[in-house]
Design an enzyme around this catalytic site. Structure first.
Site, PDB file in Angstrom:
ATOM      1  N   VAL A  13       0.837  -1.208   0.000  1.00 16.99           N
ATOM      2  CA  VAL A  13       0.000   0.000   0.000  1.00 16.99           C
ATOM      3  C   VAL A  13       0.874   1.261   0.000  1.00 16.99           C
ATOM      4  O   VAL A  13       0.586   2.235  -0.707  1.00 16.99           O
ATOM      5  CB  VAL A  13      -0.962  -0.001   1.215  1.00 16.99           C
ATOM      6  CG1 VAL A  13      -1.816   1.257   1.215  1.00 16.99           C
ATOM      7  CG2 VAL A  13      -1.849  -1.236   1.191  1.00 16.99           C
ATOM      8  N   GLU A 126     -10.133   5.940   5.500  1.00 18.24           N
ATOM      9  CA  GLU A 126     -10.916   5.432   4.363  1.00 18.24           C
ATOM     10  C   GLU A 126     -10.423   4.062   3.909  1.00 18.24           C
ATOM     11  O   GLU A 126     -11.212   3.202   3.502  1.00 18.24           O
ATOM     12  CB  GLU A 126     -10.843   6.431   3.200  1.00 18.24           C
ATOM     13  CG  GLU A 126     -11.756   6.105   2.042  1.00 18.24           C
ATOM     14  CD  GLU A 126     -13.216   6.057   2.449  1.00 18.24           C
ATOM     15  OE1 GLU A 126     -13.812   7.100   2.697  1.00 18.24           O
ATOM     16  OE2 GLU A 126     -13.773   4.940   2.526  1.00 18.24           O
ATOM     17  N   ASP A 198     -10.695 -10.285  10.591  1.00 17.08           N
ATOM     18  CA  ASP A 198     -10.515  -9.085   9.769  1.00 17.08           C
ATOM     19  C   ASP A 198     -11.884  -8.449   9.469  1.00 17.08           C
ATOM     20  O   ASP A 198     -12.056  -7.227   9.583  1.00 17.08           O
ATOM     21  CB  ASP A 198      -9.794  -9.494   8.470  1.00 17.08           C
ATOM     22  CG  ASP A 198      -9.701  -8.371   7.455  1.00 17.08           C
ATOM     23  OD1 ASP A 198      -8.840  -7.497   7.623  1.00 17.08           O
ATOM     24  OD2 ASP A 198     -10.498  -8.368   6.493  1.00 17.08           O
ATOM     25  N   LYS A 202     -13.581  -4.752  10.653  1.00 15.50           N
ATOM     26  CA  LYS A 202     -14.162  -3.812   9.691  1.00 15.50           C
ATOM     27  C   LYS A 202     -15.617  -3.488  10.021  1.00 15.50           C
ATOM     28  O   LYS A 202     -16.037  -2.327   9.930  1.00 15.50           O
ATOM     29  CB  LYS A 202     -14.038  -4.386   8.276  1.00 15.50           C
ATOM     30  CG  LYS A 202     -12.570  -4.421   7.798  1.00 15.50           C
ATOM     31  CD  LYS A 202     -12.401  -5.250   6.547  1.00 15.50           C
ATOM     32  CE  LYS A 202     -10.975  -5.222   6.023  1.00 15.50           C
ATOM     33  NZ  LYS A 202     -10.716  -6.222   4.982  1.00 15.50           N
ATOM     34  N   GLY A 301      -5.430  -4.420  -2.592  1.00 13.04           N
ATOM     35  CA  GLY A 301      -4.575  -4.166  -3.759  1.00 13.04           C
ATOM     36  C   GLY A 301      -3.923  -2.801  -3.652  1.00 13.04           C
ATOM     37  O   GLY A 301      -4.484  -1.874  -3.060  1.00 13.04           O
TER      38      GLY A 301
HETATM   39  N1  HSE Z   1      -7.044  -9.325   4.147  1.00 15.88           N
HETATM   40  C1  HSE Z   1      -8.020  -8.447   3.626  1.00 15.88           C
HETATM   41  C2  HSE Z   1      -8.978  -9.211   2.719  1.00 15.88           C
HETATM   42  C3  HSE Z   1      -7.473  -7.326   2.789  1.00 15.88           C
HETATM   43  O1  HSE Z   1      -8.778 -10.386   2.422  1.00 15.88           O
HETATM   44  O2  HSE Z   1      -9.952  -8.605   2.319  1.00 15.88           O
HETATM   45  C4  HSE Z   1      -7.115  -6.114   3.568  1.00 15.88           C
HETATM   46  O3  HSE Z   1      -8.144  -5.613   4.352  1.00 15.88           O
END
Ligand code: HSE
Length: 428
Positions: A13, A126, A198, A202, A301
């Site tokens: 990134v 963001e 993860d 989020k 990405g």
């Molecule tokens: N590891 C995360 C995913 C990407 O697989 O969506 C970064 O947030």
């Protein structure tokens, strides 16, 4: 005078962000004000995909957050420490912070935003959710006039890629995971992705913005995709569903506690999230009076995430260019209180369950009786397959309180005719 950036981290990134900032022609003219002043890296010897003057690179990350010349610190190292300490130090030194670090924000958001508010600076994130998809600023600004009642997201690309391949190829989870690791779509240690952690980070962030309160991450119910089998994907398909790892935050009435959860979910094929495949992410926001809004795009990405990071930098450049000293309430995090989150047992949802039973008369009747004892109404019952001499029975319920459903299952598990309950999935 230019706006000086101190970028922490030059991985995927970080490199994408530097590339974007080095090629601003045709982009927002405000980006021409930005100077890549310092970039903190782990190793100076590593060959990079970007060219930077030697005096810009340093391995001393603390020197960046303590440098009085730096206006904005862009934290792209990820993980909990030293990211947390560096962010806090930068804020205490009066620097705005841009971060893509969902793990740190989901865990230390209270401390980070309190410090930012005290210092009169902003934390922009963001890129922390949905990679390149603009969803944080829309929730903070454009959609904030609505009363949001549901946020439903496919916010983890790795698991969506695995589930999509399981569905299209009829493959096992472990085979697809191994291949995804070989191809670089899954980490060597896939825990954070496949166990839903993860996605939990989020949805905690999205819920906090959508419902205007802090979220205690430990209250977020989290189930990953390891137990999703190709058998269930096939049954789901026959019943008109696909299986997706959904992250959901919902408030049934304006005064009720939130339901915040991550779990594999049967999604009707006609639902807008059912067609989000591969590594893509999508977030469906529902509220009044707007109705439904869906954000779709690349969830990870270099270029996509750099786009989100740089949009935050742009916002901050605009702030630094205006003379007001009053904080912009659309950029600050104003809430102090924690949202009340209901335990998963209080969830009202439909369930899909698969049973392996003895193939003898009356088994379906007994299942129905146990469910009936706890007020669980069945929408469909199918028996199509056999596995090693056992009958396979698949049940889909109507809406039921999860606690009642689980009590019924406990009773069912004790039935002599029941061998096992290999799967249990919620239905959107
Ligand atoms: N590891 C995360 C995913 C990407 O697989 O969506 C970064 O947030």
């Amino acid at each position: 005078m230019g706006v000086k950036l101190g970028i922490l981290g030059l991985g995927t990134v970080g490199t994408g962000t530097v590339q974007l900032l080095q090629d601003v022609v045709g982009r927002n003219p405000l980006l021409q004000e930005v100077e890549i002043y310092r970039v903190g890296v782990r190793s100076l010897a590593k060959i990079r995909d970007v060219e930077l003057p030697a005096d810009v690179l340093t391995t001393d990350l603390e020197s960046i957050v303590n440098d009085p010349a730096v206006d904005i610190v862009v934290e792209l190292i990820g993980g909990l420490e030293p990211a947390r300490s560096l962010i806090l130090q930068a804020l205490k030194n009066g620097k705005h912070v841009v971060t893509a670090n969902k793990a740190a924000i989901a865990r230390f958001g209270a401390e980070i935003f309190t410090t930012a508010n005290q210092a009169g600076v902003y934390v922009m994130l963001e890129a922390a959710v949905g990679g390149g998809i603009p969803v944080i600023q829309p929730l903070k600004q454009s959609l904030s006039v609505n009363r949001i009642h549901t946020i439903t997201g496919i916010v983890n690309g790795t698991t969506n890629y695995i589930l999509t391949r399981m569905q299209t190829e009829g493959s096992n989870f472990s085979d697809v995971l191994a291949d995804a690791q070989k191809l670089g779509y899954a980490e060597a240690d896939p825990t954070a992705d496949v166990d839903g952690l993860d996605a939990a980070d989020k949805i905690a962030i999205l819920a906090s913005l959508g419902f205007d309160g802090r979220i205690n991450l430990e209250d977020v119910y989290c189930e990953g995709i390891r137990q999703v089998s190709k058998t269930d994907i096939t049954y789901a398909e026959k019943l008109g569903f696909v299986i997706k790892l959904l992250a959901i935050a919902k408030q049934y009435t304006p005064s009720s506690p939130l339901s915040v959860r991550v779990h594999p979910t049967l999604v009707a094929k006609a639902h807008p999230l059912a067609s989000i495949n591969g590594v893509y992410n999508a977030i469906l926001v529902e509220g009044e009076p707007i109705g439904q809004v869906m954000f779709f795009g690349p969830g990870a990405g270099a270029g996509a995430t750099a786009s989100a990071v740089t949009s935050d930098i742009l916002n901050l450049v605009a702030v630094l260019k205006t003379s007001t000293t009053n904080p912009n309430p659309l950029l600050t995090c104003g809430h102090q209180d924690y949202c009340e989150i209901a335990p998963i047992t209080e969830l009202v949802t439909r369930f899909y369950a698969r049973f392996l039973t003895k193939d003898q008369p009356g088994v379906i009747g007994k299942l129905g009786t146990c469910f009936g004892n706890y007020g669980v109404s069945l929408e469909s019952v199918v028996q199509t397959g056999f596995q090693e001499g056992l009958a396979e029975i698949v049940v889909v319920t109507h809406d039921v309180r999860e606690g009642d459903f689980r009590q019924a299952l406990t009773e069912i598990q004790n039935l002599e005719a029941i061998d096992s309950i290999p799967s249990l999935l919620r239905v959107l």
